[in-house]
Design an enzyme around this catalytic site. Structure first.
Site, short mmCIF file in Angstrom:
data_model
loop_
_atom_site.label_atom_id
_atom_site.label_comp_id
_atom_site.label_asym_id
_atom_site.label_seq_id
_atom_site.Cartn_x
_atom_site.Cartn_y
_atom_site.Cartn_z
N ASP A 48 0.84 -1.20 0.00
CA ASP A 48 0.00 0.00 0.00
C ASP A 48 0.87 1.24 0.00
OD1 ASP A 48 -2.87 1.14 0.67
OD2 ASP A 48 -1.46 2.23 1.93
N TYR A 53 2.74 9.79 0.03
CA TYR A 53 3.83 9.21 0.84
C TYR A 53 5.21 9.48 0.26
CZ TYR A 53 -0.10 6.39 2.65
OH TYR A 53 -1.30 5.96 3.15
N LYS A 78 -2.79 5.90 -4.24
CA LYS A 78 -3.94 6.78 -3.95
C LYS A 78 -3.76 8.16 -4.55
CE LYS A 78 -3.97 4.52 0.56
NZ LYS A 78 -2.54 4.42 0.93
N HIS A 111 -7.90 9.24 -1.90
CA HIS A 111 -7.33 9.20 -0.55
C HIS A 111 -8.28 9.77 0.51
CE1 HIS A 111 -3.01 9.01 1.25
NE2 HIS A 111 -3.90 8.78 2.20
N1 LIG Z 1 -5.74 6.01 3.70
C1 LIG Z 1 -5.23 6.75 4.64
O1 LIG Z 1 -5.65 7.89 4.87
C2 LIG Z 1 -4.10 6.23 5.46
C3 LIG Z 1 -3.68 6.93 6.60
C4 LIG Z 1 -2.64 6.40 7.35
C5 LIG Z 1 -2.04 5.22 6.97
N2 LIG Z 1 -2.45 4.56 5.83
C6 LIG Z 1 -1.81 3.29 5.40
O2 LIG Z 1 -1.93 2.35 6.45
C7 LIG Z 1 -0.63 1.86 6.79
C8 LIG Z 1 -0.57 1.45 8.24
O3 LIG Z 1 -0.88 2.52 9.10
P1 LIG Z 1 0.21 3.24 10.03
O4 LIG Z 1 1.54 3.12 9.41
O5 LIG Z 1 -0.31 4.59 10.30
O6 LIG Z 1 0.11 2.46 11.42
P2 LIG Z 1 0.19 0.94 11.93
O7 LIG Z 1 0.46 0.00 10.83
O8 LIG Z 1 -1.02 0.74 12.78
O9 LIG Z 1 1.42 1.01 12.92
C9 LIG Z 1 2.72 1.24 12.47
C10 LIG Z 1 3.59 1.52 13.69
O10 LIG Z 1 3.62 0.38 14.54
C11 LIG Z 1 4.97 -0.13 14.61
N3 LIG Z 1 4.85 -1.58 14.49
C12 LIG Z 1 4.52 -2.30 13.40
N4 LIG Z 1 4.47 -3.62 13.69
C13 LIG Z 1 4.79 -3.74 14.99
C14 LIG Z 1 4.91 -4.84 15.88
N5 LIG Z 1 4.71 -6.08 15.47
N6 LIG Z 1 5.26 -4.59 17.18
C15 LIG Z 1 5.48 -3.33 17.60
N7 LIG Z 1 5.36 -2.23 16.81
C16 LIG Z 1 5.02 -2.44 15.52
C17 LIG Z 1 5.73 0.49 13.47
O11 LIG Z 1 7.06 0.74 13.82
P3 LIG Z 1 8.33 0.04 13.08
O12 LIG Z 1 8.30 0.47 11.64
O13 LIG Z 1 9.49 0.56 13.82
O14 LIG Z 1 8.13 -1.44 13.24
C18 LIG Z 1 5.01 1.83 13.30
O15 LIG Z 1 5.50 2.78 14.23
C19 LIG Z 1 0.28 3.03 6.41
O16 LIG Z 1 1.63 2.68 6.37
C20 LIG Z 1 -0.32 3.43 5.10
O17 LIG Z 1 0.10 2.53 4.08
C21 LIG Z 1 -3.47 5.06 5.08
#
Ligand SMILES: NC(=O)c1ccc[n+]([C@@H]2O[C@H](COP(=O)([O-])OP(=O)(O)OC[C@H]3O[C@@H](n4cnc5c(N)ncnc54)[C@H](OP(=O)(O)O)[C@@H]3O)[C@@H](O)[C@H]2O)c1
Length: 275
Positions: A48, A53, A78, A111
């Site tokens: 994704d 980004y 997106k 998005h």
């Molecule tokens: N459509 C939208 O508006 C929108 C908005 C936000 C995000 N997104 C998408 O959704 C994806 C995921 O969301 P997100 O990145 O905001 O948050 P997330 O996936 O909920 O959490 C990521 C965070 O958790 C840590 N993490 C990941 N796996 C872990 C584990 N097993 N144990 C401990 N910590 C862990 C990561 O750090 P490390 O990297 O250090 O492991 C990072 O700081 C994004 O990357 C993006 O592709 C979309």
């Protein structure tokens, strides 16, 4: 039993892996390419990204550098908020495709809905879909009223709605509506961006299963038929986040996690992000 290659069928017949890699703020530059490559080699088949980004180029590089065929990878990108409108959307897509250095994308999402241009933008996505440049089109951060407006004015229905979703924001009524409309729900920030990893209920369930808190949260999502795209740049956590297909949460545990809901957002409320 599901496994890392488990897919959900979208209403247009295409299939999306239930697990993908999120790449937002994936530490830029080569880290993104290397993480994408590592994820694909571990068995992830969905990535994704988004023009916002600023890493589409590195995502494309990671795919090329991996030993996995392009046709076996599901790529989502997106359209950003500045690019709403028919002509702008077509141009934005072309630019994304060039940065990714691909011939097509699997899923193109709006998005954020914004105020009043998303129907016009959607017409451009329908055209890209008709031309075969995208295999499926969907939306992100749409509430029920946005979906209703969009569907009443369009030929194609979104296949996916990617929304903020985790145990503090379970959005049951929107999920229920999407289910009725046959729109799959995809969770962004499925781990609440790491904020729930010390939460006592999650930790209690994790101990019972000898799993990590992250694995419990991700398992809760997939048992709800939610597509997940957890982000990590750590190889160890890439493995951890994919090791969720060999255990099952009980109904009682699922309900306990549901009860953590506080309608609490990390990101913006889509009704307040007006552009
Ligand atoms: N459509 C939208 O508006 C929108 C908005 C936000 C995000 N997104 C998408 O959704 C994806 C995921 O969301 P997100 O990145 O905001 O948050 P997330 O996936 O909920 O959490 C990521 C965070 O958790 C840590 N993490 C990941 N796996 C872990 C584990 N097993 N144990 C401990 N910590 C862990 C990561 O750090 P490390 O990297 O250090 O492991 C990072 O700081 C994004 O990357 C993006 O592709 C979309």
């Amino acid at each position: 039993m599901m496994n890392i290659h488990h897919k959900l069928k979208l209403h247009n017949g295409t299939e999306i892996p239930i697990l993908g890699l999120g790449t937002y703020s994936a530490d830029g530059g080569r880290t993104t390419a290397e993480t994408v490559k590592a994820a694909l080699e571990l068995g992830y088949r969905s990535i994704d990204t988004a023009s916002f980004y600023n890493n589409e180029k590195e995502v494309g590089e990671g795919i090329k550098e991996s030993a996995v065929y392009r046709s076996d990878v599901f790529v989502t990108t997106k359209l950003w908020n500045d690019d709403h409108g028919y002509d702008k959307a077509l141009k934005a897509f072309e630019a994304s495709l060039q940065r990714l250095d691909l011939n097509y994308v699997d899923l193109y999402l709006i998005h954020w809905p914004g105020k009043d241009k998303y129907v016009e933008t959607w017409k451009a996505l329908e055209r890209l879909y008709d031309e075969g440049l995208v295999k499926a089109i969907g939306v992100s951060n749409f509430k029920e009223h946005h979906l209703k407006t969009l569907m009443s004015a369009s030929n194609e229905k979104p296949v996916v709605n990617q929304i903020e979703l985790h145990p503090r924001l379970t959005s049951e009524s929107l999920r229920e509506y999407c289910k009725r409309m046959d729109i799959k729900v995809e969770a962004w920030s499925p781990l609440a961006n790491g904020r729930l990893l010390n939460e006592p209920t999650i930790n209690y369930i994790a101990k019972k299963h000898t799993r990590t808190p992250a694995q419990i949260i991700l398992r809760w999502h997939i048992q709800n038929d939610i597509i997940i795209i957890p982000k990590t740049s750590s190889k160890k956590r890439l493995v951890e986040n994919a090791s969720i297909f060999d255990f099952r949460l009980s109904m009682e545990e699922m309900n306990l996690i549901d009860s953590l809901n506080m309608n609490e957002r990390i990101g913006q409320d889509p009704d307040k992000l007006l552009f």
